[in-house]
Design a protein around this motif. Structure first.
Motif, mmCIF file in Angstrom:
data_model
loop_
_atom_site.group_PDB
_atom_site.id
_atom_site.type_symbol
_atom_site.label_atom_id
_atom_site.label_comp_id
_atom_site.label_asym_id
_atom_site.label_seq_id
_atom_site.Cartn_x
_atom_site.Cartn_y
_atom_site.Cartn_z
ATOM 1 N N TYR A 167 2.128 4.225 8.675
ATOM 2 C CA TYR A 167 0.864 4.849 9.100
ATOM 3 C C TYR A 167 0.966 5.242 10.573
ATOM 4 O O TYR A 167 0.588 6.350 10.968
ATOM 5 C CB TYR A 167 -0.318 3.889 8.883
ATOM 6 C CG TYR A 167 -1.614 4.510 9.345
ATOM 7 C CD1 TYR A 167 -2.209 5.532 8.617
ATOM 8 C CD2 TYR A 167 -2.214 4.114 10.539
ATOM 9 C CE1 TYR A 167 -3.371 6.133 9.057
ATOM 10 C CE2 TYR A 167 -3.375 4.708 10.988
ATOM 11 C CZ TYR A 167 -3.956 5.711 10.242
ATOM 12 O OH TYR A 167 -5.094 6.321 10.686
ATOM 13 N N ASP A 168 1.491 4.317 11.403
ATOM 14 C CA ASP A 168 1.636 4.620 12.833
ATOM 15 C C ASP A 168 2.650 5.740 13.058
ATOM 16 O O ASP A 168 2.473 6.577 13.941
ATOM 17 C CB ASP A 168 2.068 3.361 13.602
ATOM 18 C CG ASP A 168 0.871 2.531 14.019
ATOM 19 O OD1 ASP A 168 0.085 2.171 13.124
ATOM 20 O OD2 ASP A 168 0.714 2.266 15.231
ATOM 21 N N GLU B 283 -6.056 -0.013 -1.555
ATOM 22 C CA GLU B 283 -7.495 -0.264 -1.383
ATOM 23 C C GLU B 283 -7.987 0.117 0.011
ATOM 24 O O GLU B 283 -9.141 -0.131 0.350
ATOM 25 C CB GLU B 283 -7.784 -1.756 -1.627
ATOM 26 C CG GLU B 283 -7.613 -2.143 -3.081
ATOM 27 C CD GLU B 283 -8.167 -3.518 -3.372
ATOM 28 O OE1 GLU B 283 -8.354 -4.294 -2.406
ATOM 29 O OE2 GLU B 283 -8.417 -3.815 -4.542
ATOM 30 N N ASN B 284 -7.109 0.695 0.816
ATOM 31 C CA ASN B 284 -7.490 1.054 2.181
ATOM 32 C C ASN B 284 -8.083 2.462 2.209
ATOM 33 O O ASN B 284 -7.372 3.462 2.052
ATOM 34 C CB ASN B 284 -6.254 0.968 3.099
ATOM 35 C CG ASN B 284 -6.610 1.168 4.555
ATOM 36 O OD1 ASN B 284 -7.763 1.456 4.900
ATOM 37 N ND2 ASN B 284 -5.633 1.018 5.417
ATOM 38 N N TYR C 133 -4.717 -0.632 10.983
ATOM 39 C CA TYR C 133 -3.539 -1.453 11.275
ATOM 40 C C TYR C 133 -3.318 -1.702 12.778
ATOM 41 O O TYR C 133 -2.194 -1.871 13.223
ATOM 42 C CB TYR C 133 -2.272 -0.811 10.672
ATOM 43 C CG TYR C 133 -2.402 -0.538 9.201
ATOM 44 C CD1 TYR C 133 -2.525 -1.590 8.293
ATOM 45 C CD2 TYR C 133 -2.438 0.755 8.710
ATOM 46 C CE1 TYR C 133 -2.663 -1.349 6.926
ATOM 47 C CE2 TYR C 133 -2.584 1.003 7.359
ATOM 48 C CZ TYR C 133 -2.701 -0.049 6.476
ATOM 49 O OH TYR C 133 -2.843 0.193 5.146
ATOM 50 N N GLN C 134 -4.411 -1.687 13.541
ATOM 51 C CA GLN C 134 -4.273 -1.955 14.974
ATOM 52 C C GLN C 134 -3.880 -3.397 15.234
ATOM 53 O O GLN C 134 -3.069 -3.675 16.110
ATOM 54 C CB GLN C 134 -5.599 -1.671 15.679
ATOM 55 C CG GLN C 134 -5.727 -0.236 16.125
ATOM 56 C CD GLN C 134 -6.649 -0.107 17.313
ATOM 57 O OE1 GLN C 134 -7.665 -0.785 17.390
ATOM 58 N NE2 GLN C 134 -6.313 0.758 18.228
ATOM 59 N N ALA D 127 -16.227 -2.556 11.977
ATOM 60 C CA ALA D 127 -15.524 -3.846 12.054
ATOM 61 C C ALA D 127 -14.099 -3.681 12.597
ATOM 62 O O ALA D 127 -13.400 -4.661 12.819
ATOM 63 C CB ALA D 127 -15.468 -4.490 10.676
ATOM 64 N N CYS D 128 -13.676 -2.418 12.805
ATOM 65 C CA CYS D 128 -12.333 -2.182 13.371
ATOM 66 C C CYS D 128 -12.348 -2.443 14.867
ATOM 67 O O CYS D 128 -13.397 -2.660 15.464
ATOM 68 C CB CYS D 128 -11.897 -0.746 13.100
ATOM 69 S SG CYS D 128 -11.543 -0.485 11.371
ATOM 70 N N THR D 129 -11.165 -2.372 15.478
ATOM 71 C CA THR D 129 -11.081 -2.747 16.900
ATOM 72 C C THR D 129 -11.245 -1.571 17.851
ATOM 73 O O THR D 129 -11.662 -1.762 18.986
ATOM 74 C CB THR D 129 -9.724 -3.412 17.189
ATOM 75 O OG1 THR D 129 -8.722 -2.646 16.571
ATOM 76 C CG2 THR D 129 -9.692 -4.832 16.708
#
Lengths: 493, 99
Positions: free
Chosen positions: A152-153, A177-178, A224-225, A295-297
């Protein structure tokens, strides 16, 4: 001694003879170097004793300042401060790479030797060479499939587009499921050029709309951070050296799906509901996606999530009733307050970065002053050399001034960087959560944001100008001097 | 005078008129080349030794040869006598020969 070797019959004896002879040669070489150094020191000391006290003290002060500054270099904090100032004042890369190809090749070789999946993953994430990056990623995932997220990155800066689509598809197969991955795929499926095409009202049959719908309905949303941070932290810890800017820049830039696309889909879903029940269902879907994003960073995800959730709750307010309505109204009111979440939860790291701005400026100015002082000392020494040791008040003043500047700037740099050293220790501590660690990397934005293409021009322009002014002053003095001498000669004195 | 120098002088005094190679002195004294050659150079610099190059054999490099000068022979005998007088006190202790 060498000729004797030909006459020694026993091999071991010949080896001992040679080894002992080599030892003698090395001893003599060292003794010769020490003798030369001692003579040079004695010579310098005699020259110094013959100089005028002011000039001698000036030279000693400059030398002491250089030694003191060099002693500061023994501390990792000071070295880090100088390197960060140098990078941020010249060319801070906008990409998340910052690792040179030689270092990457070394890391890959180490990964190969140890079959270390995380080292392969690190190399893949930082390598701008597309093919090699994918080779490393393949090795990493074949050893440890739980690292598949690295694709992904890689996809964030992979070229060309079909490679990017393939990378996202790889992660999607591993993490079906992402929802983020479906939204990114939707962006890849949208007809080009976009977002112009996405701005047009969709009718629901478009492939990108269907893909986006799957993204909204997926139970998870992960960019995925945290995984990336943990990997970066572990590799930096294992290598024993941290490049804080590399760590900070790894989280710069958009990691999420196109906000335009997501918003267009939300509008489509909310505006095309055929009945109140359908509208409620769509509003809940959009609000739920917004909450998952919040809810992500990253701030971008939090902002986008807040906007989406607010859209969903606003629609739900009008059609819900009872206790559910009270909850929705309360949550919508909370999200509506400008910067409400920023002040409560998110903004502390940015406040910290702002608070550290004076320290960052001190480090940067200190770095420039150190450079200027070293140049001044070099200039003064060169002038002394050209004038064969005959000093002047200007040179003495220059040496004293640069010595003072060098010491003051070194101390200022060292002290001003101390907070960064403390925060970096906290970032690297395994006890610090990845969310807090990621937010703490924001402190390096106090040095300014990446992509400052003209900063290098200003810095080197200023230094060149300074050198030109100094050269002009020296030339002007030298051109004036003969005229004065002639005048004295003409008086007949 | 060091113990190694005494050993070298003793070796040279065994046949004062004969020319001897560095490697032969090394075998007789047990000194390594790194220790032996500084001693030989120092003795030659003080005119206690004379040196010459050996006529080279075909295919082999010429070797340096050493022997005591007449003055060197006298000095060596005198130095060795002094060293011998100190030997019970110093060298016997070094060599572990004390009763």
């Amino acid at each position: 001694m060498i000729a004797e070797i030909d006459f020694i019959q026993d091999d071991a004896d010949a080896l001992r003879w040679t080894a002992s002879g080599l030892g003698l040669i090395v001893r003599e070489m060292v003794a010769s170097v020490l003798r030369t150094a001692r003579l040079a020191l004695a010579d310098s000391w005699n020259s110094l004793k013959q100089e005028a006290p002011a000039m001698r003290n000036g030279r000693l002060a400059a030398l002491s300042a250089l030694v003191l500054s060099a002693a500061f270099l023994l501390t990792s904090g000071f070295r880090q401060a100088l390197s960060i100032a140098a990078v941020t004042l010249t060319d801070r890369p906008a990409s998340c790479s910052g690792v040179g190809p030689v270092e990457l090749d070394r890391i890959r070789a180490a990964a190969q030797e140890r079959s270390d999946a995380k080292l392969f993953a690190f190399a893949a994430l930082h390598d701008s060479r597309n093919e090699i990056s994918h080779q490393s990623a393949g090795c990493a995932v074949s050893i440890d499939p739980s690292l598949t997220w690295i694709y992904y990155d890689i996809a964030l800066h992979a070229e060309p587009d079909n490679q990017r689509a393939e990378d996202v598809a790889t992660v999607l197969r591993w993490d079906p499921e992402n929802g983020l991955l479906y939204l990114v795929r939707a962006g890849q499926l949208a007809p080009q050029p976009w977002p112009v095409s996405v701005a047009a009202k969709p009718n629901g049959s478009e492939p990108w709309v269907q893909m986006a719908a799957r993204g909204v309905d997926s139970p998870r949303y992960n960019s995925y951070q945290r995984e990336r941070f943990e990997l970066e932290r572990q590799i930096a810890g294992d290598q024993g050296s941290v490049n804080p800017l590399r760590l900070a820049d790894a989280f710069t830039g958009a990691r999420t799906a196109s906000s335009v696309l997501v918003e267009r889909y939300a509008e489509y879903a909310l505006n095309n509901a055929a009945s109140p029940d359908e509208l409620a269902r769509q509003a809940r879907r959009i609000a739920a996606l917004g909450e998952r994003m919040m809810a992500c960073t990253s701030d971008v995800e939090k902002w986008e999530g807040q906007k989406l959730a607010l859209k969903g709750y606003t629609k739900l307010e009008s059609i819900s009733a009872g206790p559910e309505k009270e909850l929705i109204v309360s949550r919508a009111a909370q999200l509506q307050k400008p910067h409400s979440l920023m002040t409560a939860d998110w903004s502390w790291s940015w406040n910290l970065a702002n608070a550290l701005r004076p320290s960052a400026v001190t480090v940067q100015v200190g770095f420039l002053l150190i450079l200027i002082a070293i140049l001044m000392i070099a200039g003064g020494s060169a002038a002394l050399f050209i004038q064969r040791g005959r000093g002047s008040r200007t040179i003495t003043g220059l040496l004293w001034g640069s010595a003072g500047t060098l010491i003051a700037a070194s101390v200022a740099c060292y002290v001003a960087y101390q907070p960064y050293t403390a925060f970096l220790n906290q970032i690297m501590s395994p006890e610090t959560s990845s969310d807090t660690g990621i937010r703490l990397t924001h402190i390096y934005y106090s040095y300014g944001y990446p992509t400052t293409p003209f900063a290098g021009f200003y810095l080197w322009g200023a230094l060149t100008l300074l050198l030109l002014v100094a050269l002009t002053a020296v030339l002007a003095r030298r051109l004036r001097r003969p005229a004065g001498n002639d005048a004295r000669v003409s008086t007949g004195c | 005078m060091s113990r190694q120098t005494v050993l070298v002088l003793e070796s040279l005094l065994a046949e004062p008129a004969a020319w001897i190679h560095g490697y032969d002195i090394s075998r007789q004294t047990g000194l390594k080349s790194g220790t032996l050659y500084p001693i030989l150079i120092r003795l030659a610099a003080n005119s206690l030794l004379e040196t010459r190059w050996e006529q080279p054999e075909p295919g082999r490099p010429p070797r340096h040869m050493y022997r005591l000068t007449p003055n060197g022979t006298r000095r060596a005998r005198s130095l060795l006598a002094k060293a011998a007088s100190r030997r019970p006190a110093r060298f016997l202790k070094e060599e572990g020969c004390e009763a």
